[in-house]
Design an enzyme around this catalytic site. Structure first.
Site, PDB file in Angstrom:
ATOM      1  N   ILE A 105       0.822  -1.219   0.000  1.00 56.91           N
ATOM      2  CA  ILE A 105       0.000   0.000   0.000  1.00 56.91           C
ATOM      3  C   ILE A 105       0.861   1.277   0.000  1.00 56.91           C
ATOM      4  CG2 ILE A 105      -2.032  -1.099   1.003  1.00 56.91           C
ATOM      5  CD1 ILE A 105      -1.231   0.074   3.729  1.00 56.91           C
ATOM      6  N   PRO A 106       0.255   2.390  -0.394  1.00 51.13           N
ATOM      7  CA  PRO A 106       0.991   3.657  -0.503  1.00 51.13           C
ATOM      8  C   PRO A 106       0.878   4.512   0.761  1.00 51.13           C
ATOM      9  CG  PRO A 106      -1.139   3.907  -1.515  1.00 51.13           C
ATOM     10  CD  PRO A 106      -1.125   2.532  -0.904  1.00 51.13           C
ATOM     11  N   LYS A 111       2.593  -4.993   3.445  1.00 49.26           N
ATOM     12  CA  LYS A 111       3.741  -4.090   3.486  1.00 49.26           C
ATOM     13  C   LYS A 111       3.248  -2.657   3.366  1.00 49.26           C
ATOM     14  CE  LYS A 111       6.604  -2.259   0.575  1.00 49.26           C
ATOM     15  NZ  LYS A 111       6.704  -0.952   1.273  1.00 49.26           N
ATOM     16  N   GLY A 145      -0.633   2.027  -5.846  1.00 43.42           N
ATOM     17  CA  GLY A 145       0.569   2.848  -5.976  1.00 43.42           C
ATOM     18  C   GLY A 145       0.715   3.368  -7.391  1.00 43.42           C
ATOM     19  N   GLU A 176      -4.652  -0.760  -8.074  1.00 40.56           N
ATOM     20  CA  GLU A 176      -5.349   0.538  -8.039  1.00 40.56           C
ATOM     21  C   GLU A 176      -4.262   1.584  -8.195  1.00 40.56           C
ATOM     22  OE1 GLU A 176      -6.270   3.907  -7.128  1.00 40.56           O
ATOM     23  OE2 GLU A 176      -6.708   3.288  -5.068  1.00 40.56           O
ATOM     24  N   GLN A 194       8.610  14.266  -2.946  1.00 45.28           N
ATOM     25  CA  GLN A 194       7.354  14.706  -3.558  1.00 45.28           C
ATOM     26  C   GLN A 194       7.362  16.217  -3.772  1.00 45.28           C
ATOM     27  OE1 GLN A 194       4.829  12.820  -4.841  1.00 45.28           O
ATOM     28  NE2 GLN A 194       6.131  11.079  -4.387  1.00 45.28           N
ATOM     29  N   ASP A 238       9.956  18.142  -4.269  1.00 40.87           N
ATOM     30  CA  ASP A 238      10.846  18.435  -5.401  1.00 40.87           C
ATOM     31  C   ASP A 238      10.168  18.132  -6.730  1.00 40.87           C
ATOM     32  OD1 ASP A 238      12.745  19.160  -3.585  1.00 40.87           O
ATOM     33  OD2 ASP A 238      13.917  17.312  -3.722  1.00 40.87           O
ATOM     34  N   LYS A 239       9.420  17.022  -6.750  1.00 39.51           N
ATOM     35  CA  LYS A 239       8.730  16.622  -7.978  1.00 39.51           C
ATOM     36  C   LYS A 239       7.701  17.690  -8.380  1.00 39.51           C
ATOM     37  CE  LYS A 239       5.590  13.044  -9.620  1.00 39.51           C
ATOM     38  NZ  LYS A 239       4.745  11.923  -9.221  1.00 39.51           N
ATOM     39  N   GLU A 274       0.846  12.720 -13.907  1.00 37.90           N
ATOM     40  CA  GLU A 274       0.271  12.808 -12.565  1.00 37.90           C
ATOM     41  C   GLU A 274       1.287  13.522 -11.667  1.00 37.90           C
ATOM     42  OE1 GLU A 274      -0.145   9.171 -10.253  1.00 37.90           O
ATOM     43  OE2 GLU A 274      -2.132   9.836  -9.622  1.00 37.90           O
TER      44      GLU A 274
HETATM   45  P1  ADP Z   1       4.920   6.355  -4.772  1.00 35.58           P
HETATM   46  O1  ADP Z   1       5.776   6.818  -5.902  1.00 35.58           O
HETATM   47  O2  ADP Z   1       3.665   7.117  -4.637  1.00 35.58           O
HETATM   48  O3  ADP Z   1       5.650   6.169  -3.482  1.00 35.58           O
HETATM   49  P2  ADP Z   1       5.101   3.553  -5.303  1.00 35.58           P
HETATM   50  O4  ADP Z   1       4.377   2.787  -6.341  1.00 35.58           O
HETATM   51  O5  ADP Z   1       6.571   3.731  -5.455  1.00 35.58           O
HETATM   52  O6  ADP Z   1       4.368   4.946  -5.211  1.00 35.58           O
HETATM   53  O7  ADP Z   1       4.854   2.966  -3.853  1.00 35.58           O
HETATM   54  C1  ADP Z   1       3.666   2.328  -3.450  1.00 35.58           C
HETATM   55  C2  ADP Z   1       4.038   1.084  -2.670  1.00 35.58           C
HETATM   56  O8  ADP Z   1       4.717   0.200  -3.546  1.00 35.58           O
HETATM   57  C3  ADP Z   1       4.974   1.325  -1.490  1.00 35.58           C
HETATM   58  O9  ADP Z   1       4.597   0.469  -0.431  1.00 35.58           O
HETATM   59  C4  ADP Z   1       6.325   0.924  -2.057  1.00 35.58           C
HETATM   60  O10 ADP Z   1       7.238   0.505  -1.071  1.00 35.58           O
HETATM   61  C5  ADP Z   1       5.931  -0.227  -2.961  1.00 35.58           C
HETATM   62  N1  ADP Z   1       6.888  -0.539  -4.026  1.00 35.58           N
HETATM   63  C6  ADP Z   1       7.685   0.319  -4.694  1.00 35.58           C
HETATM   64  N2  ADP Z   1       8.444  -0.341  -5.602  1.00 35.58           N
HETATM   65  C7  ADP Z   1       8.122  -1.650  -5.512  1.00 35.58           C
HETATM   66  C8  ADP Z   1       8.567  -2.857  -6.184  1.00 35.58           C
HETATM   67  N3  ADP Z   1       9.492  -2.835  -7.138  1.00 35.58           N
HETATM   68  N4  ADP Z   1       7.995  -4.025  -5.821  1.00 35.58           N
HETATM   69  C9  ADP Z   1       7.058  -4.080  -4.875  1.00 35.58           C
HETATM   70  N5  ADP Z   1       6.602  -2.992  -4.206  1.00 35.58           N
HETATM   71  C10 ADP Z   1       7.121  -1.786  -4.515  1.00 35.58           C
END
Ligand code: ADP
Length: 493
Positions: free
Chosen positions: A164-165, A190, A243, A265, A346, A348-349, A396
């Protein structure tokens, strides 16, 4: 409705951090390799806790615990109604501790205390809604040819890896736990590395509620390590992910080796269309909420604001006047309307996109500046005269930045609204009922709001068309993604 937030708490105090370890098999444990990472307060940039970091070895232990709980022990044989009872109990405990959780959520994620309290209501509602489903998930008897009795059973998918995010840590947890638990699955969750704290506190409450060992496991950590280990683990049957779209592509490729079920999602660049025949006051209010709710850190943010040319000037003036008045500051202060972005990354982005928008020739009407030197605050930002091909209209941004795009007629705006690989949500503002329903039918999005925005309820399906996702969360539809259908045929001859 959950009764929270009724007491007028004037100054909310800094919360106490109760739990920072990993939860595996109902035990709070240190990681095998002893790793840890820092979590921050986005309002100050200061470290608030060091949290245990899971490696692939911890993921393996968590998955094994979840598998054992799925196949033997009390959860495997529990009556569906009793599963529901445990979920109701967890919802009650969250409600009892709602104020503590709301403060913790605000502290770790930066959302205003008012928004955090709203998320608690949603979290509790979601768990109760799915608790009610637990003993109502039924199969069918099927009129097959011949002298046979055929019926279907709906059984749990198995061990669910949930990733999750950081933008709605508790609500996303509830959206994932609710249907998974109602259907009898077991969970390895996680949380996002930026916001692990409330998941850990809720997991303590799950133990208190009486969930058997191994049903719920929490593994804090990073995406490329802990998340990846979950995605490739052969003992995980499904990954439920919320995410970034680019992360989902990586997960889908990696999950292919074990042909895991996946639901996604993802993001959006949602079109919010304002026709000249709208209720102007209501539409300005709605467009404002559509983009600035939770600092624009929503996958459904109404970031492409199409305004009919006839009213563009007045609309932008009114929107800008509101943006200038918005109170940006300490999220734990009840009078604050906008807190910080979640992280330096975020911030900086967003600043990068503001600069890009100006370079590409859009008109910066208001905002665009960082606020203060401490924490990750940014002014509510409006760009006018944006063209469809500009990066600020396509990507986005995930921040409080809205692009105003003028249009002339219905067919034109529908085509432009759909000209994106995203398809999560869309809004429309008009008093003409034909226009509203025609737009709702034509726009390619999983959710359409007519004269309202960001109305998301646990009872209605939520998810994306196109690259905004796969599958649906919430509502009865979510249950389909957490059950396998088994056909049983009995010879009656
Ligand atoms: P954001 O850019 O908004 O942080 P992410 O997609 O990177 O969005 O993150 C959303 C979730 O996905 C977080 O829990 C992150 O740790 C997890 N995540 C990021 N990269 C990976 C990956 N390669 N495999 C599995 N989970 C990931």
């Amino acid at each position: 409705m959950a009764v929270i937030g009724k007491k007028a708490v004037k100054k909310v105090t800094t919360p106490k951090i109760k739990q920072t370890k990993l939860l595996i098999n109902n035990k709070w444990v240190d990681p095998v390799e002893g790793g840890s990472f820092k979590t921050y307060n986005p309002a100050t940039g200061e470290v608030i806790a060091k949290v245990a970091e899971a490696s692939a070895k911890d993921i393996d232990l968590a998955v094994k615990a979840a598998r054992k709980a799925l196949e033997s022990g009390p959860w495997a044989t529990m009556d569906a109604a009793d599963r529901g009872k445990l979920m109701f109990k967890l919802a009650d405990l969250i409600e009892k501790n709602a104020e503590e959780l709301a403060v913790l959520e605000s502290y770790n994620c930066g959302k205003t205390i008012t928004d955090a309290r709203g998320d608690l209501v949603g979290t509790i509602n979601t768990l109760r809604y799915y608790a009610g489903w637990a003993d109502k998930i039924e199969g069918r008897t099927v009129p097959v040819r011949g002298k046979f009795l055929s019926y279907t059973l709906r059984q749990p998918v198995g061990v669910i890896g949930q990733i999750i995010p950081w933008n709605f840590p508790l609500l996303m947890l509830a959206w994932k736990w609710g249907p998974a638990l109602a259907c009898g699955n077991t969970i390895v969750l996680k949380p996002a590395e930026q916001t692990p704290l409330t998941a850990l506190r809720v997991a303590e409450l799950a133990i208190e509620a009486g969930f058997p060992a191994g049903v719920i496991n929490i593994v804090n950590g990073f995406g490329e390590t802990a998340g990846n280990a979950l995605v490739i683990h052969p003992g995980v049957d499904k990954i439920a992910f919320t995410g970034h779209v680019e992360t989902a592509k990586i997960i889908q490729k990696k999950a292919a080796d074990t042909l895991k079920r996946t639901t996604f999602e993802l993001g959006g660049k949602s079109p919010n269309v304002v026709f000249a025949d709208c209720d102007l006051e209501q539409a300005v209010e709605g467009a404002f909420h559509a983009i600035y709710f939770h600092c624009g850190q929503c996958c459904t943010a109404g970031s492409r604001l199409f305004v009919e040319q006839k009213i563009q000037k007045e609309f932008v003036e009114r929107l800008a006047a509101k943006a200038k008045q918005r109170k940006v500051g300490d999220p734990l202060d009840e009078s604050t309307q906008q807190g910080p972005q979640v992280s330096q990354e975020q911030l900086d982005k967003i600043l990068h996109y503001v600069a890009l928008g100006q370079r590409e020739g859009a008109k910066l009407v208001t905002g665009g500046q960082r606020k203060g030197a401490k924490g990750y605050f940014i002014e509510p930002t409006i760009f006018d005269g944006v063209r469809d091909e500009m990066a600020i209209a396509r990507d986005e941004i995930f921040g409080p930045v809205v692009s105003v795009l003028p249009f002339k007629d219905f067919d034109e705006v529908v085509a432009r609204a759909n000209d994106t690989f995203y398809g999560l949500a869309a809004g429309v503002w008009t008093k003409n009922i034909d226009k509203a329903h025609n737009y709702a039918a034509a726009v390619k999005a999983g959710t359409v709001w007519v004269n309202c925005y960001h109305i998301v309820d646990t009872t209605t399906p939520f998810g994306g068309f196109k690259m905004s996702g796969q599958g649906r969360e919430n509502g009865e539809e979510a249950l389909d993604h957490y059950t396998e259908t088994k056909t049983v045929t009995v010879n009656l001859a």
